[in-house]
Scaffold this active site. Structure first.
Site, short mmCIF file in Angstrom:
data_model
loop_
_atom_site.label_atom_id
_atom_site.label_comp_id
_atom_site.label_asym_id
_atom_site.label_seq_id
_atom_site.Cartn_x
_atom_site.Cartn_y
_atom_site.Cartn_z
N HIS A 67 0.85 -1.20 0.00
CA HIS A 67 0.00 0.00 0.00
C HIS A 67 0.88 1.24 0.00
O HIS A 67 0.47 2.31 -0.42
CB HIS A 67 -0.96 0.00 1.18
CG HIS A 67 -0.31 0.28 2.50
ND1 HIS A 67 0.50 -0.63 3.14
CD2 HIS A 67 -0.32 1.38 3.28
CE1 HIS A 67 0.95 -0.10 4.25
NE2 HIS A 67 0.47 1.12 4.38
N LYS A 96 3.16 -1.86 11.98
CA LYS A 96 4.14 -1.06 12.72
C LYS A 96 4.46 0.23 11.98
O LYS A 96 4.43 1.32 12.54
CB LYS A 96 5.41 -1.93 12.86
CG LYS A 96 6.46 -1.39 13.77
CD LYS A 96 7.72 -2.26 13.72
CE LYS A 96 7.50 -3.68 14.20
NZ LYS A 96 8.79 -4.39 14.44
N LYS A 108 9.43 -9.01 5.40
CA LYS A 108 10.33 -9.70 6.35
C LYS A 108 11.05 -10.81 5.63
O LYS A 108 10.53 -11.39 4.67
CB LYS A 108 9.52 -10.30 7.50
CG LYS A 108 10.33 -10.53 8.75
CD LYS A 108 10.52 -9.23 9.48
CE LYS A 108 11.20 -9.35 10.80
NZ LYS A 108 10.94 -8.14 11.59
N SER A 364 15.44 3.34 10.62
CA SER A 364 15.74 2.81 9.27
C SER A 364 15.21 3.76 8.21
O SER A 364 15.84 3.97 7.17
CB SER A 364 15.08 1.44 9.07
OG SER A 364 15.87 0.42 9.60
N1 GLU Z 1 13.81 -5.90 12.35
C1 GLU Z 1 13.32 -4.69 12.90
C2 GLU Z 1 11.83 -4.80 13.21
O1 GLU Z 1 11.32 -5.88 13.37
C3 GLU Z 1 13.66 -3.49 12.06
C4 GLU Z 1 13.08 -3.46 10.69
C5 GLU Z 1 13.62 -2.34 9.80
O2 GLU Z 1 14.37 -1.51 10.28
O3 GLU Z 1 13.27 -2.36 8.64
O4 GLU Z 1 11.15 -3.83 13.38
#
Ligand code: GLU
Length: 473
Positions: A67, A96, A108, A364
């Site tokens: 999206h 998130k 992921k 990030s």
């Molecule tokens: N692995 C981290 C998380 O679960 C960071 C993910 C990221 O920075 O893209 O939020």
């Protein structure tokens, strides 16, 4: 869930989703699209081990939602990795990012290995081959899908990824934005390493500063002297413990695979870390007592419990024995929906993962922006701010006839460094998200817990995005 059924992390995310969906205005179609995992890539590739043997490696990348693009989310190295887990973690990333207003879809990755069983050379070969496969399948790129560290990976792996990607895409000026969590020398941003732990601290501190919430829990307002237990001394657990200790709380227990230790006067995470490095175990730390059973650490008396390792550690079985007043989910999915029900019954506040541990992805995002803009934060304004502040100090001294103290001068003069801007951007993000979720929760007495309120916040934003894209009339 019956004890015969294997635990499905994705089902547990769906369960929490469904619990929240009824508090949104979206119809079934939009909700189904939000929930679905858009792309699932399963890979097998060979690794020639140092002893000459060939081993087949299993790996995944899941893109839960586009999206907003790129997709974003870490890569974990663990022998527990499976498709269901990666799907669940990718979905959590979508929610998130939405909650903290980071304009990415969720993704992921996972490689099914225990990194401890491989040499550094083998790990490098695995990481580079995985990146190569992602490039071939168009599953990585600054505008497509941007991995980051997760459980079992860190800056070193991210450096291998960016190097592999850049070598396959010569001339791509934005190549550094293909992955985040890189070392600063490879295009990383200052403040990324500690970001998740610092975000956990900012989030819980904000909750602890809410008088009505603290009153309901029977706790004093503020972080000071709160008794904290941290499960996991990896990057997230270590930094969470550090910021709580520096903020005036007492980290009374820390647990790891091999055991758990307690000291009611407080533990220093760096000393515990060094002790573990030296002796190979967290146990027998000077001044602390060992728990006979590692799992008991989760159930010890405390104000704040921080699970900072893996999913499913607090479930229907052990949740009734949790004595903490606040459970802060620094890991992804540490508490199951069954645990949530027990927390509601027992008056325990669970501060949910998909917002509380969003500090990592928030920074990030800052790193990705830095990579695309090709300039370090603070570079343009630091000197300018310092010059203006010097003039302000002179004017104040002139008008009052009094000199500004050396200490105040130092604070006022300081122009922002990259790390200052990253930390303050993170602080603002976490405080704003906490308040937004609390407002949703307070605004509807039917919403049973903070996790459901966080999902409502996420579903509202992702749903709006789909609706505004015109996919749904
Ligand atoms: N692995 C981290 C998380 O679960 C960071 C993910 C990221 O920075 O893209 O939020």
């Amino acid at each position: 869930m019956s004890s015969q059924q294997p635990y499905s992390f994705f089902k547990s995310v769906e369960k929490s989703f469904d619990k929240a969906a009824k508090f949104t205005k979206w119809d079934k179609g939009i909700l189904q699209q939000i929930k679905a995992c858009n792309n699932i890539l399963k890979l097998k590739f060979p690794l020639k081990r140092d002893n000459g043997e060939i081993e087949v490696i299993e790996a995944y990348r899941v893109q839960h939602s586009q999206h907003k693009t790129p997709c974003k989310g870490g890569i974990r190295f663990s022998d527990e990795v499976n498709q269901d887990e990666v799907m669940a973690l990718a979905a959590l990333m979508t929610y998130k990012c939405a909650i903290v207003n980071v304009p990415f879809g969720g993704g992921k990755g996972g490689i099914k290995i225990n990194p401890k069983n491989y040499s550094v050379y083998e790990l490098e070969k695995i990481t580079r081959r995985y990146t190569h496969e992602l490039v071939k399948k168009n599953f990585i790129g600054p505008g497509i899908d941007v991995p980051a560290p997760d459980y079992g990976t860190g800056e070193r792996e991210m450096a291998w990824i960016v190097d592999t990607y850049a070598s396959l895409k010569p001339g791509d000026i934005d190549a550094a934005g293909c992955v985040t969590g890189k070392p600063v020398s490879q295009g990383g941003v200052r403040g990324r390493r500690e970001a998740t732990g610092l975000g956990v601290f900012f989030g819980i501190r904000e909750v602890c500063n809410m008088p009505d919430v603290m009153k309901d829990l029977g706790l004093e307002v503020g972080i000071k002297n709160k008794r904290v237990i941290v499960q996991g001394l990896g990057n997230v657990g270590y930094h969470t413990a550090k910021f709580f200790r520096e903020g005036g709380a007492k980290v009374i227990a820390i647990s790891e695979y091999e055991g758990a230790i307690m000291n009611a006067d407080g533990l220093n995470e760096e000393e515990v870390f060094q002790h573990r490095k030296k002796t190979g175990s967290i146990l027998n730390f000077p001044g602390a007592t060992n728990f006979t059973n590692t799992a008991d650490a989760l159930e010890a008396e405390c104000d704040i419990l921080i699970p900072a390792a893996l999913e499913n550690v607090i479930n229907g079985e052990n949740a009734p024995r949790i004595k903490a007043k606040i459970v802060g989910e620094a890991a992804n999915g540490p508490c199951t929906p069954e645990a949530d029900e027990i927390f509601i019954k027992n008056g325990i506040l669970c501060v949910p993962d998909m917002y509380l541990n969003a500090g990592g992805v928030t920074v990030s995002y800052f790193e990705w922006l830095k990579n695309l803009s090709h300039v370090r934060y603070g570079r343009m304004e630091k000197r300018f701010t310092e010059n203006i502040n010097t003039s302000i100090i002179s004017e104040v001294e002139h008008l009052t006839g009094k000199p500004v103290s050396d200490q105040a001068r130092k604070v006022i003069l300081h122009g922002p460094e990259e790390v200052d801007l990253v930390h303050s951007g993170l602080e603002e993000t976490m405080i704003a998200a906490t308040r937004e979720i609390m407002e949703i929760w307070r605004g509807n007495s039917e919403i049973p817990d903070m996790r459901t309120a966080a999902y409502v916040s996420a579903l509202n934003k992702v749903g709006t995005s789909y609706a505004e894209l015109g996919i749904f009339p």
